[in-house]
Design a protein around this motif. Structure first.
Motif, PDB file in Angstrom:
ATOM      1  N   ILE A 289      63.172  21.120  48.333  1.00 18.07           N
ATOM      2  CA  ILE A 289      64.475  20.609  48.776  1.00 18.07           C
ATOM      3  C   ILE A 289      65.554  20.922  47.742  1.00 18.07           C
ATOM      4  N   ALA A 290      65.201  20.779  46.465  1.00 21.19           N
ATOM      5  CA  ALA A 290      66.166  21.008  45.385  1.00 21.19           C
ATOM      6  C   ALA A 290      66.316  22.497  45.034  1.00 21.19           C
ATOM      7  N   ARG A 291      65.642  23.360  45.794  1.00 17.49           N
ATOM      8  CA  ARG A 291      65.682  24.812  45.553  1.00 17.49           C
ATOM      9  C   ARG A 291      65.218  25.169  44.144  1.00 17.49           C
ATOM     10  N   ARG A 292      64.225  24.448  43.666  1.00 14.74           N
ATOM     11  CA  ARG A 292      63.643  24.746  42.360  1.00 14.74           C
ATOM     12  C   ARG A 292      62.183  25.197  42.489  1.00 14.74           C
ATOM     13  N   TRP A 293      61.843  25.643  43.677  1.00 14.54           N
ATOM     14  CA  TRP A 293      60.464  26.050  43.953  1.00 14.54           C
ATOM     15  C   TRP A 293      60.088  27.284  43.146  1.00 14.54           C
ATOM     16  N   GLN A 294      58.897  27.262  42.559  1.00 15.53           N
ATOM     17  CA  GLN A 294      58.343  28.432  41.885  1.00 15.53           C
ATOM     18  C   GLN A 294      56.969  28.725  42.479  1.00 15.53           C
ATOM     19  N   ARG A 295      56.726  29.998  42.715  1.00 19.12           N
ATOM     20  CA  ARG A 295      55.417  30.360  43.259  1.00 19.12           C
ATOM     21  C   ARG A 295      54.329  30.181  42.204  1.00 19.12           C
ATOM     22  N   TYR A 296      53.085  30.086  42.684  1.00 19.09           N
ATOM     23  CA  TYR A 296      51.937  29.825  41.813  1.00 19.09           C
ATOM     24  C   TYR A 296      51.354  31.108  41.234  1.00 19.09           C
ATOM     25  N   GLY A 297      52.201  32.040  40.895  1.00 22.40           N
ATOM     26  CA  GLY A 297      51.706  33.270  40.298  1.00 22.40           C
ATOM     27  C   GLY A 297      51.164  34.218  41.351  1.00 22.40           C
ATOM     28  N   ARG A 298      50.095  34.907  40.997  1.00 25.82           N
ATOM     29  CA  ARG A 298      49.593  35.999  41.817  1.00 25.82           C
ATOM     30  C   ARG A 298      48.266  35.640  42.486  1.00 25.82           C
ATOM     31  N   ALA A 299      48.134  36.081  43.738  1.00 24.26           N
ATOM     32  CA  ALA A 299      46.846  36.064  44.437  1.00 24.26           C
ATOM     33  C   ALA A 299      46.474  37.519  44.670  1.00 24.26           C
ATOM     34  N   ALA A 300      45.328  37.924  44.182  1.00 25.14           N
ATOM     35  CA  ALA A 300      44.974  39.349  44.186  1.00 25.14           C
ATOM     36  C   ALA A 300      43.680  39.594  44.944  1.00 25.14           C
ATOM     37  N   VAL A 301      43.656  40.710  45.672  1.00 28.06           N
ATOM     38  CA  VAL A 301      42.481  41.132  46.446  1.00 28.06           C
ATOM     39  C   VAL A 301      42.176  42.582  46.099  1.00 28.06           C
ATOM     40  N   VAL A 302      40.911  42.869  45.871  1.00 28.47           N
ATOM     41  CA  VAL A 302      40.462  44.257  45.720  1.00 28.47           C
ATOM     42  C   VAL A 302      39.397  44.508  46.784  1.00 28.47           C
ATOM     43  N   VAL A 303      39.670  45.479  47.659  1.00 27.97           N
ATOM     44  CA  VAL A 303      38.727  45.864  48.718  1.00 27.97           C
ATOM     45  C   VAL A 303      37.899  47.037  48.203  1.00 27.97           C
ATOM     46  N   GLY A 304      36.602  46.840  48.143  1.00 31.51           N
ATOM     47  CA  GLY A 304      35.722  47.843  47.551  1.00 31.51           C
ATOM     48  C   GLY A 304      35.384  48.992  48.484  1.00 31.51           C
ATOM     49  N   THR A 305      34.623  49.924  47.964  1.00 27.22           N
ATOM     50  CA  THR A 305      34.167  51.088  48.724  1.00 27.22           C
ATOM     51  C   THR A 305      33.063  50.671  49.694  1.00 27.22           C
ATOM     52  N   PRO A 306      33.131  51.096  50.956  1.00 30.12           N
ATOM     53  CA  PRO A 306      32.068  50.754  51.912  1.00 30.12           C
ATOM     54  C   PRO A 306      30.714  51.303  51.465  1.00 30.12           C
ATOM     55  N   VAL A 307      29.686  50.515  51.711  1.00 30.79           N
ATOM     56  CA  VAL A 307      28.326  50.911  51.348  1.00 30.79           C
ATOM     57  C   VAL A 307      27.506  51.028  52.628  1.00 30.79           C
ATOM     58  N   SER A 308      27.031  52.238  52.919  1.00 33.98           N
ATOM     59  CA  SER A 308      26.191  52.432  54.097  1.00 33.98           C
ATOM     60  C   SER A 308      24.823  51.798  53.862  1.00 33.98           C
ATOM     61  N   LEU A 309      24.308  51.122  54.895  1.00 36.52           N
ATOM     62  CA  LEU A 309      22.985  50.497  54.791  1.00 36.52           C
ATOM     63  C   LEU A 309      21.872  51.398  55.317  1.00 36.52           C
ATOM     64  N   GLU A 310      22.222  52.605  55.730  1.00 39.93           N
ATOM     65  CA  GLU A 310      21.207  53.494  56.304  1.00 39.93           C
ATOM     66  C   GLU A 310      20.100  53.780  55.298  1.00 39.93           C
ATOM     67  N   SER A 311      20.465  54.115  54.056  1.00 38.20           N
ATOM     68  CA  SER A 311      19.435  54.440  53.058  1.00 38.20           C
ATOM     69  C   SER A 311      18.619  53.202  52.701  1.00 38.20           C
ATOM     70  N   TRP A 312      19.264  52.013  52.705  1.00 34.57           N
ATOM     71  CA  TRP A 312      18.520  50.783  52.412  1.00 34.57           C
ATOM     72  C   TRP A 312      17.473  50.530  53.491  1.00 34.57           C
ATOM     73  N   PHE A 313      17.841  50.724  54.741  1.00 38.80           N
ATOM     74  CA  PHE A 313      16.871  50.570  55.829  1.00 38.80           C
ATOM     75  C   PHE A 313      15.766  51.625  55.720  1.00 38.80           C
ATOM     76  N   ASP A 314      16.133  52.848  55.299  1.00 40.47           N
ATOM     77  CA  ASP A 314      15.117  53.904  55.144  1.00 40.47           C
ATOM     78  C   ASP A 314      14.090  53.531  54.078  1.00 40.47           C
ATOM     79  N   HIS A 315      14.555  52.852  53.020  1.00 34.92           N
ATOM     80  CA  HIS A 315      13.641  52.425  51.959  1.00 34.92           C
ATOM     81  C   HIS A 315      12.864  51.162  52.340  1.00 34.92           C
ATOM     82  N   ASN A 316      13.258  50.531  53.434  1.00 29.13           N
ATOM     83  CA  ASN A 316      12.596  49.292  53.868  1.00 29.13           C
ATOM     84  C   ASN A 316      12.206  49.405  55.344  1.00 29.13           C
ATOM     85  N   ARG A 317      11.503  50.460  55.671  1.00 25.02           N
ATOM     86  CA  ARG A 317      11.133  50.709  57.066  1.00 25.02           C
ATOM     87  C   ARG A 317      10.225  49.633  57.640  1.00 25.02           C
ATOM     88  N   ASP A 318       9.488  48.941  56.750  1.00 23.32           N
ATOM     89  CA  ASP A 318       8.570  47.901  57.223  1.00 23.32           C
ATOM     90  C   ASP A 318       9.202  46.517  57.171  1.00 23.32           C
TER      91      ASP A 318
END
Length: 397
Positions: A224-253
């Motif tokens: 209300i008093a126009r003294r609002w300050q944000r709470y700094g930074r919120a950060a996201v890092v999206v990683g490299t996709p990992v295919s599960l095909e080789s994992w399934f190949d190593h775990n066929r059973d």
């Protein structure tokens, strides 16, 4: 039995509406940007774009705040709408209807009845086969001390179950996602829960309610008093996709072995993904400053020493490929952290340095712990160096 199955279905299954999602996204965007300056990075955006359109994507995320649901959805907006598993805390009006309208489904975290888990497993596998992108907070709950927790494998095991049909195995990808904040909205509440678990004194419910009321009143007054300050930074890092095909190949059973052995292999996969998430954790100003403060083991720290330690830590993180948000002058990084730590009554300026205020050491540790796994060997080395005589330490530096 069928009546109970019907009850579970109504409890779990959402009612996704595109119109609600669009309205909710716009409201969430404004609310999120009111509280934080949001940063989104991709480890390899080209690799994510190259994933085939018919792929089964599972985003695995660390869990620091209930704001993670909004933050990650915001970070991936325009790319995908994620269906999250939500705990019992949100099963209250109007949160339950809001989450269900966004396509989230509810999970009873520590409910052991086999019939319930059979229904939940079938539902999760059904929507995954139908192309719904899954978002799982791999730790299974919020971290109370700031450190990464060991992964929980239940939901991931359910999703991997569609691999019984071999045609799905080449199409399955895991995407690690790391989040971090300059301020977690629930930090003091999480520390209070940790104190209760450890048997230490905890504030009464009345004291907690007064604290929440004071927080709401104070921030409303600042708006209300126009003294609002944000709470700094919120950060996201999206990683490299990992295919599960080789994992399934190593775990066929995988689906021919006893369940405990299968779960052990899924645990190994989850541990590997959590390690990837740990390496992607973004290092924002407050966690970096708190890691530096904690490394001194004293309450008064000269400004020059603190800036020097932060600079050393930042250089070490960059060398380790740590995700340091904004490479700028260390004085500017500290000034941004200082504004937040001063507002939270964590640090006070005293002469040529800063004093860690009473009862704030736990909060310093909470934020330092978010990057402790990245700085472990370096922090141990500087602590040992600090114990040496000045002339010897100077030579080592």
């Amino acid at each position: 039995m069928w009546a109970r199955v019907d009850e579970y279905i109504h409890e779990i299954v959402p009612f996704f509406r595109v119109a609600y999602y669009q309205l909710g996204y716009r409201a969430a965007e404004r609310l999120l940007n009111l509280f934080y300056k949001v940063t989104v990075e991709h480890e390899d955006e080209a690799a994510l774009e190259a994933v085939p359109r018919d792929s089964v994507l599972v985003y695995l995320i660390n869990h620091r705040s209930n704001a993670d649901y909004v933050l990650v959805s915001y970070a991936l907006a325009g790319r995908v709408a994620i269906s999250y598993a939500v705990g019992e805390w949100a099963r209250a009006f109007p949160l339950e209807h809001i989450f269900k309208a966004f396509g989230s489904y509810f999970v009873r975290r520590r409910y052991r009845e086999p019939l319930y888990h059979a229904v939940l497993e079938r539902y999760v596998q059904l929507i995954t086969r139908e192309g719904v992108t899954q978002g799982i907070f791999l730790e299974g709950g919020l971290t109370r001390d700031g450190r990464l927790k060991s992964p929980k494998i239940g939901l991931l095991d359910y999703i991997l179950g569609i691999g019984r049909d071999a045609s799905y195995r080449p199409r399955m990808f895991i995407v690690p996602v790391a989040v971090n904040y300059d301020r977690v909205l629930e930090d003091r509440s999480l520390l209070a829960e940790l104190a209760a678990i450890e048997g230490r004194a905890r504030a009464s419910r009345w004291t907690q309610l007064r604290s929440v009321a004071r927080y709401v009143w104070w921030n409303a007054a600042r708006l209300i008093a126009r003294r609002w300050q944000r709470y700094g930074r919120a950060a996201v890092v999206v990683g490299t996709p990992v295919s599960l095909e080789s994992w399934f190949d190593h775990n066929r059973d995988l689906y021919d072995i006893p369940k405990p052995e299968r779960l052990a292999r899924v645990q190994g996969l989850s541990d590997d993904v959590m390690s990837r998430i740990g390496k992607l954790i973004p290092v924002t100003a407050v966690p970096l400053a708190c890691a530096a403060i904690q490394s001194f083991d004293r309450d008064f720290i000269p400004r020059a020493d603190l800036l020097g330690r932060m600079s050393e830590m930042r250089d070490a993180l960059l060398e380790l490929n740590g995700r340091v948000v904004r490479h700028e002058r260390i004085e500017d990084t500290f000034d941004r952290a200082w504004r937040m730590l001063k507002m939270r009554r964590v640090l006070a300026e005293h002469g040529s340095g800063y004093v860690v205020l009473p009862k704030s050491r736990e909060l310093v540790s909470y934020y330092a712990n978010s990057v402790a796994h990245l700085l472990g060997p370096f922090e141990r080395a500087v602590r040992e160096r600090d114990r040496l005589p000045a002339s010897v330490a100077s030579g080592i530096s």
